[in-house]
Design a protein around this motif. Sequence first.
Motif, PDB file in Angstrom:
ATOM      1  N   ARG A 157       1.260   2.913  57.168  1.00 29.63           N
ATOM      2  CA  ARG A 157       1.193   4.204  57.811  1.00 29.63           C
ATOM      3  C   ARG A 157       2.076   4.982  57.970  1.00 29.63           C
ATOM      4  NH1 ARG A 157      -3.524   8.175  55.732  1.00 29.63           N
ATOM      5  NH2 ARG A 157      -4.540   7.167  55.006  1.00 29.63           N
ATOM      6  N   SER A 158       3.214   3.634  58.522  1.00 27.69           N
ATOM      7  CA  SER A 158       3.960   4.078  59.755  1.00 27.69           C
ATOM      8  C   SER A 158       5.364   3.948  58.783  1.00 27.69           C
ATOM      9  CB  SER A 158       4.393   3.161  60.465  1.00 27.69           C
ATOM     10  OG  SER A 158       4.403   1.912  60.345  1.00 27.69           O
ATOM     11  N   ASP A 159       5.321   3.529  57.783  1.00 26.87           N
ATOM     12  CA  ASP A 159       6.199   4.057  56.321  1.00 26.87           C
ATOM     13  C   ASP A 159       6.549   5.286  56.129  1.00 26.87           C
ATOM     14  OD1 ASP A 159       6.321   0.988  57.437  1.00 26.87           O
ATOM     15  OD2 ASP A 159       5.402   0.697  55.049  1.00 26.87           O
ATOM     16  N   THR A 160       8.193   5.770  56.395  1.00 22.49           N
ATOM     17  CA  THR A 160       7.946   6.337  55.329  1.00 22.49           C
ATOM     18  C   THR A 160       8.493   5.873  54.167  1.00 22.49           C
ATOM     19  OG1 THR A 160      10.064   6.508  55.773  1.00 22.49           O
ATOM     20  CG2 THR A 160       9.364   7.650  57.109  1.00 22.49           C
ATOM     21  N   TYR A 161       9.765   5.610  53.339  1.00 21.08           N
ATOM     22  CA  TYR A 161      10.327   4.710  51.988  1.00 21.08           C
ATOM     23  C   TYR A 161      10.472   4.206  52.554  1.00 21.08           C
ATOM     24  CZ  TYR A 161       6.522   8.138  50.192  1.00 21.08           C
ATOM     25  OH  TYR A 161       5.679   8.980  49.930  1.00 21.08           O
ATOM     26  N   PRO A 162      11.143   2.703  51.924  1.00 18.36           N
ATOM     27  CA  PRO A 162      10.023   1.690  51.160  1.00 18.36           C
ATOM     28  C   PRO A 162       8.780   1.937  51.331  1.00 18.36           C
ATOM     29  CG  PRO A 162      12.127   1.070  51.966  1.00 18.36           C
ATOM     30  CD  PRO A 162      12.529   2.243  51.454  1.00 18.36           C
ATOM     31  N   LYS A 163       8.027   1.933  51.008  1.00 16.98           N
ATOM     32  CA  LYS A 163       6.679   2.244  51.780  1.00 16.98           C
ATOM     33  C   LYS A 163       5.457   1.298  51.091  1.00 16.98           C
ATOM     34  CE  LYS A 163       3.679   6.150  52.574  1.00 16.98           C
ATOM     35  NZ  LYS A 163       3.533   5.982  54.262  1.00 16.98           N
ATOM     36  N   ARG A 164       5.169   0.294  52.058  1.00 18.08           N
ATOM     37  CA  ARG A 164       4.573  -1.274  52.046  1.00 18.08           C
ATOM     38  C   ARG A 164       3.046  -1.079  51.336  1.00 18.08           C
ATOM     39  NH1 ARG A 164       5.798  -3.644  57.611  1.00 18.08           N
ATOM     40  NH2 ARG A 164       5.751  -1.928  57.690  1.00 18.08           N
TER      41      ARG A 164
END
Length: 425
Positions: A280-287
Amino acid sequence: MDLIIRRAALADSRGLVDIGMEAGRIAAIEPHLAATAREEIDANGSLVTAPFVDAHFHMDATLSYGLPRVNASGTLLEGIALWGELKPDLTQEALVGRALQYCDWAVARGLLAIRSHVDVCDPRLLAVEALVEVKRRVKPYLDLQLVAFPQDGVLRSAGAFENLKRAIAMGVDVVGGIPHFERTMADGAASVKLLCEYAAEQGLRVDMHCDESDDPMSRHIETLAAETHRLGLHGRVTGSHLTSMHSMDNYYVSKLIPLMREAGVAAIANPLINITLQGRSDTYPKRRGMTRVPELMAGGITVAFGHDCVMDPWYSLGSGDMLEVAHMGLHVAQMTGVDAMRACFDAVTKNPARILGLEDYGIEVGCNADCVVLDARDPIEAIRLRAARTAVVRRGKVVSRSPAVRATLALEGRPSEVDFRIDRR
């Protein structure tokens, strides 16, 4: 006999067989069974499998979506906070009613065994009382195994350990924990040690929410495996979620998986929820969020998929369909090879049955006469179609029926009906 299912396809592709059931057990499996029964089902080449098993669920929260409000952020932490807001307003009647409704859905889906975590941080233990009662009521048609789950942390929440022990005395089956939610990493490790020692003293199984985080330094599964080995709990311990493993470096994981295998620690991934709540805290790349399912399987770990949530503070969707869970798991883990897809079917049937310690489970002579007839010819087709459960059998008695999925067409020069299957015979 009580029931014979004729012309059944089995997951091991041994050819079509008749399955005879008598006195709640599978009495015979033969290509052409020379016997009669009070009831017969013609499977007509459809897959007959042992029941679906959900190794990780939260039945105390199920069907509570929107109470007292909706999870606006969709995050794990807001879901936990929301559950905390809901707890003071819980009643035993409402808990029992929602759980029984979900069990009805489960039976209709061919899901006849569920391991449900139940929060023990409320000193009233209302949810525990409710689910122990539900367990008693559904016993004739569904195996419900309960985990004493200190949702707010066994060390972080005052009185949680005493509540957990009270819950076990009330009839809860398994010791749970949530080490990554304790205040410090040291407290998390201490909680694992405390809970595993208690389980060893009581002769109980252990199933911990472990490292449900994007933080690669959340490594409580290592402590869980080490304590399992130290205390001789081999084969009785499970790490659920293990999502931090998707962010760990490969060198560390190359050490961790053999440690888990040596201790006999099983793993449960929850594809629908892990892909929703993690990253949820990722922008991109997103895990992706889900743990390393193919690597764990290749390393000799028993891996199961769980549904985790259905219409609750953490997840607004779901209907008790373990084929939907397998379908998501297959995609998230990129397990699209033939053997890998079959392994995803095992992750919602025989693997979770092994984790729960279910006795006499399977389609073999002498096993319980529990099975599901699917509108599909093999496990892969069942996952692809999320196949209808045309019959669900418990102890030799049909407890649910559903129509096969067919669509009627009005197209010139084309078939009048489609069933979405490809006949390769």
